[in-house]
Design an enzyme around this catalytic site. Structure first.
Site, PDB file in Angstrom:
ATOM      1  CE  LYS A   8      18.124   3.797  26.802  1.00  0.00           C
ATOM      2  NZ  LYS A   8      19.516   4.119  26.433  1.00  0.00           N
ATOM      3  NE  ARG A  80      17.207   6.867  31.892  1.00  0.00           N
ATOM      4  CZ  ARG A  80      17.750   7.232  30.748  1.00  0.00           C
ATOM      5  NH1 ARG A  80      19.028   7.419  30.672  1.00  0.00           N
ATOM      6  NH2 ARG A  80      17.012   7.412  29.701  1.00  0.00           N
ATOM      7  NE  ARG A 119      20.858  10.376  19.516  1.00  0.00           N
ATOM      8  CZ  ARG A 119      20.659   9.894  20.735  1.00  0.00           C
ATOM      9  NH1 ARG A 119      19.870   8.859  20.919  1.00  0.00           N
ATOM     10  NH2 ARG A 119      21.252  10.439  21.766  1.00  0.00           N
ATOM     11  NE  ARG A 151      19.058  13.049  22.784  1.00  0.00           N
ATOM     12  CZ  ARG A 151      18.816  11.897  23.380  1.00  0.00           C
ATOM     13  NH1 ARG A 151      18.024  11.008  22.791  1.00  0.00           N
ATOM     14  NH2 ARG A 151      19.330  11.621  24.547  1.00  0.00           N
ATOM     15  NE  ARG A 162      23.162  10.955  27.064  1.00  0.00           N
ATOM     16  CZ  ARG A 162      23.205  11.058  25.724  1.00  0.00           C
ATOM     17  NH1 ARG A 162      23.998  11.930  25.157  1.00  0.00           N
ATOM     18  NH2 ARG A 162      22.457  10.280  24.992  1.00  0.00           N
TER      19      ARG A 162
HETATM   20  P1  AP5 Z   1      19.015   5.350  19.873  1.00  0.00           P
HETATM   21  O1  AP5 Z   1      17.967   4.337  19.593  1.00  0.00           O
HETATM   22  O2  AP5 Z   1      18.653   6.804  19.743  1.00  0.00           O
HETATM   23  O3  AP5 Z   1      19.744   5.059  21.269  1.00  0.00           O
HETATM   24  P2  AP5 Z   1      19.196   5.059  22.763  1.00  0.00           P
HETATM   25  O4  AP5 Z   1      19.655   3.797  23.415  1.00  0.00           O
HETATM   26  O5  AP5 Z   1      17.727   5.353  22.799  1.00  0.00           O
HETATM   27  O6  AP5 Z   1      20.078   6.227  23.347  1.00  0.00           O
HETATM   28  P3  AP5 Z   1      19.696   7.601  24.011  1.00  0.00           P
HETATM   29  O7  AP5 Z   1      20.892   8.491  23.804  1.00  0.00           O
HETATM   30  O8  AP5 Z   1      18.383   8.141  23.524  1.00  0.00           O
HETATM   31  O9  AP5 Z   1      19.568   7.200  25.490  1.00  0.00           O
HETATM   32  P4  AP5 Z   1      19.733   8.107  26.709  1.00  0.00           P
HETATM   33  O10 AP5 Z   1      19.475   7.156  27.789  1.00  0.00           O
HETATM   34  O11 AP5 Z   1      20.990   8.875  26.791  1.00  0.00           O
HETATM   35  O12 AP5 Z   1      18.698   9.278  26.475  1.00  0.00           O
HETATM   36  P5  AP5 Z   1      17.200   9.453  26.878  1.00  0.00           P
HETATM   37  O13 AP5 Z   1      16.551  10.138  25.762  1.00  0.00           O
HETATM   38  O14 AP5 Z   1      16.614   8.168  27.353  1.00  0.00           O
HETATM   39  O15 AP5 Z   1      20.256   5.034  18.891  1.00  0.00           O
HETATM   40  C1  AP5 Z   1      21.403   5.875  18.891  1.00  0.00           C
HETATM   41  C2  AP5 Z   1      21.935   6.034  17.442  1.00  0.00           C
HETATM   42  O16 AP5 Z   1      22.440   4.771  16.988  1.00  0.00           O
HETATM   43  C3  AP5 Z   1      20.845   6.420  16.421  1.00  0.00           C
HETATM   44  O17 AP5 Z   1      21.436   7.295  15.498  1.00  0.00           O
HETATM   45  C4  AP5 Z   1      20.426   5.098  15.765  1.00  0.00           C
HETATM   46  O18 AP5 Z   1      19.998   5.296  14.422  1.00  0.00           O
HETATM   47  C5  AP5 Z   1      21.744   4.309  15.821  1.00  0.00           C
HETATM   48  N1  AP5 Z   1      21.536   2.859  16.014  1.00  0.00           N
HETATM   49  C6  AP5 Z   1      20.629   2.281  16.843  1.00  0.00           C
HETATM   50  N2  AP5 Z   1      20.745   0.920  16.787  1.00  0.00           N
HETATM   51  C7  AP5 Z   1      21.787   0.673  15.924  1.00  0.00           C
HETATM   52  C8  AP5 Z   1      22.404  -0.538  15.447  1.00  0.00           C
HETATM   53  N3  AP5 Z   1      21.982  -1.759  15.863  1.00  0.00           N
HETATM   54  N4  AP5 Z   1      23.434  -0.421  14.581  1.00  0.00           N
HETATM   55  C9  AP5 Z   1      23.857   0.799  14.149  1.00  0.00           C
HETATM   56  N5  AP5 Z   1      23.317   1.975  14.552  1.00  0.00           N
HETATM   57  C10 AP5 Z   1      22.287   1.912  15.434  1.00  0.00           C
HETATM   58  O19 AP5 Z   1      17.339  10.426  28.139  1.00  0.00           O
HETATM   59  C11 AP5 Z   1      17.804  11.759  27.996  1.00  0.00           C
HETATM   60  C12 AP5 Z   1      17.936  12.427  29.359  1.00  0.00           C
HETATM   61  O20 AP5 Z   1      16.649  12.502  29.999  1.00  0.00           O
HETATM   62  C13 AP5 Z   1      18.819  11.687  30.387  1.00  0.00           C
HETATM   63  O21 AP5 Z   1      20.197  11.973  30.219  1.00  0.00           O
HETATM   64  C14 AP5 Z   1      18.251  12.264  31.703  1.00  0.00           C
HETATM   65  O22 AP5 Z   1      18.719  13.564  31.952  1.00  0.00           O
HETATM   66  C15 AP5 Z   1      16.759  12.330  31.423  1.00  0.00           C
HETATM   67  N6  AP5 Z   1      16.067  11.064  31.808  1.00  0.00           N
HETATM   68  C16 AP5 Z   1      15.438  10.188  30.982  1.00  0.00           C
HETATM   69  N7  AP5 Z   1      14.943   9.156  31.673  1.00  0.00           N
HETATM   70  C17 AP5 Z   1      15.273   9.366  32.974  1.00  0.00           C
HETATM   71  C18 AP5 Z   1      15.057   8.640  34.181  1.00  0.00           C
HETATM   72  N8  AP5 Z   1      14.400   7.485  34.209  1.00  0.00           N
HETATM   73  N9  AP5 Z   1      15.541   9.168  35.351  1.00  0.00           N
HETATM   74  C19 AP5 Z   1      16.194  10.351  35.369  1.00  0.00           C
HETATM   75  N10 AP5 Z   1      16.442  11.073  34.259  1.00  0.00           N
HETATM   76  C20 AP5 Z   1      15.988  10.601  33.069  1.00  0.00           C
END
Ligand code: AP5
Length: 207
Positions: A8, A80, A119, A151, A162
């Site tokens: 994402k 979410r 990552r 992270r 998660r």
């Molecule tokens: P990356 O792009 O970083 O993946 P992502 O989908 O963004 O995954 P996240 O782990 O950031 O999502 P998340 O939902 O757990 O965390 P968030 O920060 O939103 O890619 C991952 C890796 O793969 C990278 O190394 C990249 O280079 C590689 N990659 C990407 N595409 C690839 C491909 N096609 N091929 C190969 N490699 C690839 O949230 C964190 C925390 O915040 C949550 O756990 C929660 O506690 C809180 N939070 C956030 N939003 C909310 C909400 N709406 N409600 C409640 N709590 C929330």
């Protein structure tokens, strides 16, 4: 939308470059509060580190101002669950805006775990890399964005938590948006650039 590690953040950053829409990432807003050790940051750190959702009211209050400030945006990680989706609908009605498309990035849990363990994020720029699939510029080179950090929620236990939360609370939103006729599903298991191309096509931005 998409499970943890589906790409994402990676895709939203590329889409921001291609379309000029503002990338709003709730995970980043959460991490920024934690890093600055604000009162709110102290309250939400425990949820984030364990891989649990931060309470809805906090996330909604954090995100709303960004919707009004920008003409077009890519929402990453929000909504979410149903409650957040409904709050978003209400907030958009107030400012006479609407969601054009909801893009779901899909990949197997096995692939996601491999991605998250590889990552790395630049401490200086916030740019996200993968040690194998998207390596950072060479160490010691002029563009070297190191040092890098992993992270706090990229531990095996938090990743499992998660993914469980995603399947239980976020995935049902697919039906919610399918009923509105705005859902598009993209196979995110392919190369980063191939996924970007398909996402751009899906949102009608490919020239
Ligand atoms: P990356 O792009 O970083 O993946 P992502 O989908 O963004 O995954 P996240 O782990 O950031 O999502 P998340 O939902 O757990 O965390 P968030 O920060 O939103 O890619 C991952 C890796 O793969 C990278 O190394 C990249 O280079 C590689 N990659 C990407 N595409 C690839 C491909 N096609 N091929 C190969 N490699 C690839 O949230 C964190 C925390 O915040 C949550 O756990 C929660 O506690 C809180 N939070 C956030 N939003 C909310 C909400 N709406 N409600 C409640 N709590 C929330």
């Amino acid at each position: 939308m998409g499970p943890q590690g589906a790409g994402k953040g990676t895709q939203a950053a590329k889409l921001e470059e291609e379309t000029g829409a503002t990338h709003i990432e709730t995970g980043d807003l959460v991490r920024s509060e934690i890093k600055q050790e604000t009162e709110l940051g102290k309250k939400i750190k425990e949820y984030s580190d364990k891989g649990e959702l931060v309470p809805d009211e906090i996330i909604i209050d954090m995100t709303k101002p960004y919707l009004d400030e920008n003409d077009s945006w890519i929402l990453d990680g929000f909504p979410r669950n149903k409650e957040q989706a409904k709050a978003l609908d209400e907030a958009l009605k107030e400012i006479d805006e609407k969601i054009d498309k909801v893009v779901v990035l899909e990949a197997s849990d096995e692939e996601l775990i491999e991605r998250l363990s590889g990552r790395r994020q630049s401490e200086a720029t916030g740019e996200v890399y993968h040690i194998e699939h998207n390596p950072p510029p060479e160490e010691g080179s002029e563009e070297d964005p190191g040092p890098f950090v992993q992270r706090d929620d990229d531990t095996e236990e938090a990743i499992r938590n998660r993914l469980k939360t995603y399947h239980e609370q976020t995935e049902p939103l697919k039906d919610y948006y399918e009923e509105q006729g705005i859902l598009v599903t993209v196979d995110a298991s392919r190369d980063i650039d191939e996924v970007t191309k398909e996402v751009l096509e899906a949102v009608g931005e490919n020239k």
